[in-house]
Design an enzyme around this catalytic site. Sequence first.
Site, PDB file in Angstrom:
ATOM      1  N   GLY A 188      -0.576 -10.509  -4.893  1.00 34.17           N
ATOM      2  CA  GLY A 188      -1.241  -9.389  -5.956  1.00 34.17           C
ATOM      3  C   GLY A 188      -2.115 -10.140  -6.815  1.00 34.17           C
ATOM      4  CG  ASP A 244       8.177  -4.004 -13.346  1.00 29.33           C
ATOM      5  OD1 ASP A 244       8.725  -3.468 -14.553  1.00 29.33           O
ATOM      6  OD2 ASP A 244       8.371  -3.532 -12.051  1.00 29.33           O
ATOM      7  CG  PHE A 281       5.326   1.877  -7.703  1.00 31.05           C
ATOM      8  CD1 PHE A 281       6.181   0.840  -7.671  1.00 31.05           C
ATOM      9  CD2 PHE A 281       4.813   2.240  -6.419  1.00 31.05           C
ATOM     10  CE1 PHE A 281       6.209  -0.003  -6.673  1.00 31.05           C
ATOM     11  CE2 PHE A 281       4.707   1.315  -5.557  1.00 31.05           C
ATOM     12  CZ  PHE A 281       5.265   0.026  -5.687  1.00 31.05           C
ATOM     13  CG  ASP A 288       2.386  -4.685  -2.248  1.00 31.23           C
ATOM     14  OD1 ASP A 288       2.850  -4.823  -1.456  1.00 31.23           O
ATOM     15  OD2 ASP A 288       2.468  -5.367  -3.300  1.00 31.23           O
TER      16      ASP A 288
END
Length: 180
Positions: free
Chosen positions: A44, A103, A152, A159
């Site tokens: 990412g 996160d 999300f 992704d």
Amino acid sequence: MNKDIKEVLLSHEEILTITKKLGSLISADYKNSSKPILLGLLKGCVPFMSYLMNYLTFPLEIEFMDVSSYGNDIKSSGDVKIKKDIDVSVFNRDVIICEDIVDTGQTLNTVIRLLHHRGARSVEVVTLLDKPDGRITPFKPKYIGYVIPKVFVVGFGLDYQQYYRNLPYIGILKESIYKK
């Protein structure tokens, strides 16, 4: 892909502005550092890291690790796996971990402990997105681009099941896509 996006959270232009600001902050902090390592956590980080490097004004080395606790799910499993390790020693070096999103904090805490165990002089984190409401492990990155709610998101490297990474913006994925 655009039809799967509920809302655009950050446009491409906003991402560029944030990245430039982060680059200036980091450059000021590391102007006297001896060749720090910019460590990207794959996959990412790639778009963000490639843009960020353009705004870093000091000599640096880039490295990558492939570390995951998500697999193909939308929630962290808590089981952090190192799939690809770095190729250089971090002993007595400053390391700046480049992340797309922070996160749960679990993956980063594991990587930071590992780097300190290997003798890194310092380890800091720059993240494009911070989702503090998702934390399982207490953690606060030093350099934060944008704080997001507990939604999300995909795009610009982020992704869902390896898709949507190539969107030029960051958007909230429709629940109907991942709650099938």
